[in-house]
Scaffold this active site. Structure first.
Site, short mmCIF file in Angstrom:
data_model
loop_
_atom_site.label_atom_id
_atom_site.label_comp_id
_atom_site.label_asym_id
_atom_site.label_seq_id
_atom_site.Cartn_x
_atom_site.Cartn_y
_atom_site.Cartn_z
N HIS A 264 0.95 -1.10 0.13
CA HIS A 264 -0.04 0.10 0.00
C HIS A 264 0.89 1.35 0.12
O HIS A 264 0.56 2.19 -0.93
CB HIS A 264 -0.75 0.07 1.13
N GLU A 265 1.78 1.23 0.93
CA GLU A 265 2.65 2.62 0.93
C GLU A 265 3.67 2.68 -0.12
O GLU A 265 3.74 3.72 -0.69
CB GLU A 265 3.22 2.42 2.42
N HIS A 268 1.75 4.54 -2.64
CA HIS A 268 2.01 5.91 -2.60
C HIS A 268 3.20 6.53 -2.98
O HIS A 268 3.43 7.78 -3.46
CB HIS A 268 1.87 6.25 -1.05
ZN ZN Z 1 -3.11 5.26 2.11
#
Ligand code: ZN
Length: 502
Positions: A264-265, A268
């Site tokens: 997830h990170e 980003h």
């Molecule tokens: Zn997030």
């Protein structure tokens, strides 16, 4: 570059440096800083924040902006120069609308509220947090009034996180979710009765870490221009396009927690690392909105990382790392396990299907609070009623109910919807990527992500803040924000997974 635009850029660059320095201190606070440094760090952050704000709202900025604006007249809308002027002008208007006293009071009140919230959550006692939340709500209303809005007070607050988006637009996409999602989620959960205890045995932490890092490398995370560390709550922060930090947390006794928070990170971070180098040290070197940012993290975490194709490639290596745990678990069973659907009380632990229900109930409550229809004192009761309505579950206490999230203690009203908007956008983008990239499923099944990353770089990442979320979405996915594609994705994936038509 033209002289006035260059002078404007040169004036902004040191302000960005101050913000980056504050980001370094903030990152350190969440990763390595000893507890004893809390007060010193708060003072340092406040000084840097004040300096950056003062330099930004100084008269010189407005004067340089005015000169630059003349110079960019007639330039292409999405040229670096015109975008710099347009976006910074908007930032400056907002920054100058907020009285300094209000900014300082919000910072002070929310720092106290965070302490109170932590204690209240630990003791499951909302009354400890209540006066702080009342104060933050009052200040947020003042902030919204100072910023101004056309239709609804919520618009001013939402705009902080999702520029240009309004309450009415959120309501229209949430309306569709509200009618369609709850019955679908219930139907899937009713079929999904299988338990998967193997995910919860003890997995070596270093081995989990290494496996996640290997996938991040495969996704395209550049460890020469970033790094990963551990923190209690995973996050991504950026000091420069060439220095993007992610954190993860690893649970020894629950395999998916660390793995998927890393992916997830990483999503980003790929966004931040992919912003055009031309935009470095300008206000444009950032994500377009939190919704767009979340679309990137969810795309890599879920649409790639929780897909069957992905595990076609990665399950064998994972099994090889953990033969005692997974030796007897076949790939399909693992795939079902990491996609289990079950309504739960805690947002951050919820699955892909029920997640948006958590967001919609928070959105309803925020609107009620801001419209004055709901008193903070009655919030726990209202929370529990919403939880029953959306999830069919009532929290046993406020710690697993109204006190579970940090956001309100930060006065971040208007933030929650961006999580759901990101989910919706991720599918709109991924659907389009599948149309435009030959055999993307096959590529993912071979652990090849170069074409997908290039596509995202071209359509989303490189632009930074030059385009708004809706401009990016319309240009890249060819459509406006909509809940339809996400709902279709859910029905398609889980019909296939459960062998039942949803
Ligand atoms: Zn997030």
């Amino acid at each position: 570059m033209q002289a006035a635009v260059q002078a404007f850029r040169d004036h902004l660059a040191p302000i960005l440096d101050l913000r980056a320095a504050a980001a370094v201190l903030g990152w350190d606070q969440e990763t390595y800083m000893p507890r004893g440094a809390i007060e010193a760090r708060a003072a340092q952050l406040s000084t840097l924040g004040r300096l950056a704000h003062e330099q930004f709202v100084a008269e010189e900025t407005a004067a340089l902006l005015a000169a630059a604006r003349q110079e960019v007249e007639g330039m292409e809308y999405d040229s670096d120069e015109a975008s710099l002027v347009r976006v910074t002008q908007r930032d400056l208007e907002k920054a100058t609308k907020l009285p300094g006293d209000l900014v300082a009071e919000l910072a002070r009140a929310s720092s106290m509220a965070q302490h109170a919230w932590q204690e209240a959550r630990a003791k499951a006692d909302f009354s400890l947090f209540r006066p702080h939340l009342e104060r933050l709500l009052e200040l947020s209303v003042q902030k919204a009034e100072a910023l101004g809005y056309d239709e609804h007070i919520y618009d001013a607050l939402l705009d902080e996180y999702e520029p240009g988006m309004t309450k009415a637009e959120v309501e229209s996409v949430f309306g569709r979710l509200k009618s369609d999602l709850a019955p679908i989620a219930k139907a899937i959960a009713a079929v999904d009765r299988e338990e998967h205890p193997f995910l919860s045995s003890i997995y070596d932490v270093q081995s989990q870490w290494d496996f996640g890092v290997a996938i991040m490398r495969d996704f395209g995370f550049d460890f020469e221009r970033g790094r990963q560390d551990r923190s209690a709550h995973p996050f991504t922060t950026t000091f420069s396009i060439n220095d993007v930090r992610v954190t993860t947390r690893i649970h020894e006794d629950f395999l998916p927690a660390g793995l998927f928070s890393s992916l997830h990170e990483c999503g980003h971070a790929l966004y931040e690392q992919g912003i055009s180098a031309q935009l470095e040290r300008t206000p444009l070197a950032d994500g377009a909105s939190l919704g767009i940012h979340e679309s990137q993290s969810r795309l890599w975490e879920i649409l790639v990382g929780r897909s069957r194709e992905f595990w076609t490639h990665y399950y064998e290596p994972l099994q090889g790392r953990f033969p005692d745990h997974l030796g007897d678990v076949d790939r399909e069973q693992f795939y079902r396990a990491i996609n289990k659907v079950e309504a739960s009380l805690i947002r951050v632990e919820s699955d892909e299907v029920t997640y948006n229900l958590h967001i919609m109930m928070r959105f309803d409550l925020e609107i009620d609070l801001l419209e004055g229809r709901l008193e903070v004192a009655d919030l726990p009761e209202a929370w529990n009623a919403k939880s029953e309505e959306y999830l069919g579950l009532v929290p046993a206490d406020d710690a697993e109910g109204v006190l579970q999230d940090i956001h309100w203690s930060l006065a971040a009203f208007g933030y929650f919807p961006t999580y759901a908007l990101g989910n919706l956008m991720s599918v709109q983008l991924f659907d389009r990527a599948k149309e435009e990239i030959t055999d993307l499923d096959g590529q993912i099944g071979r652990g090849e992500f170069g074409d997908l990353l290039s596509w995202l770089r071209d359509k989303i990442h490189r632009h930074g803040r030059k385009l708004t979320a809706s401009e990016l979405l319309e240009r890249s996915a060819g459509s406006k924000l909509s809940a339809g594609p996400w709902l279709e994705h859910i029905c398609r994936k889980y019909s296939d997974l459960m062998g039942v038509e949803f």
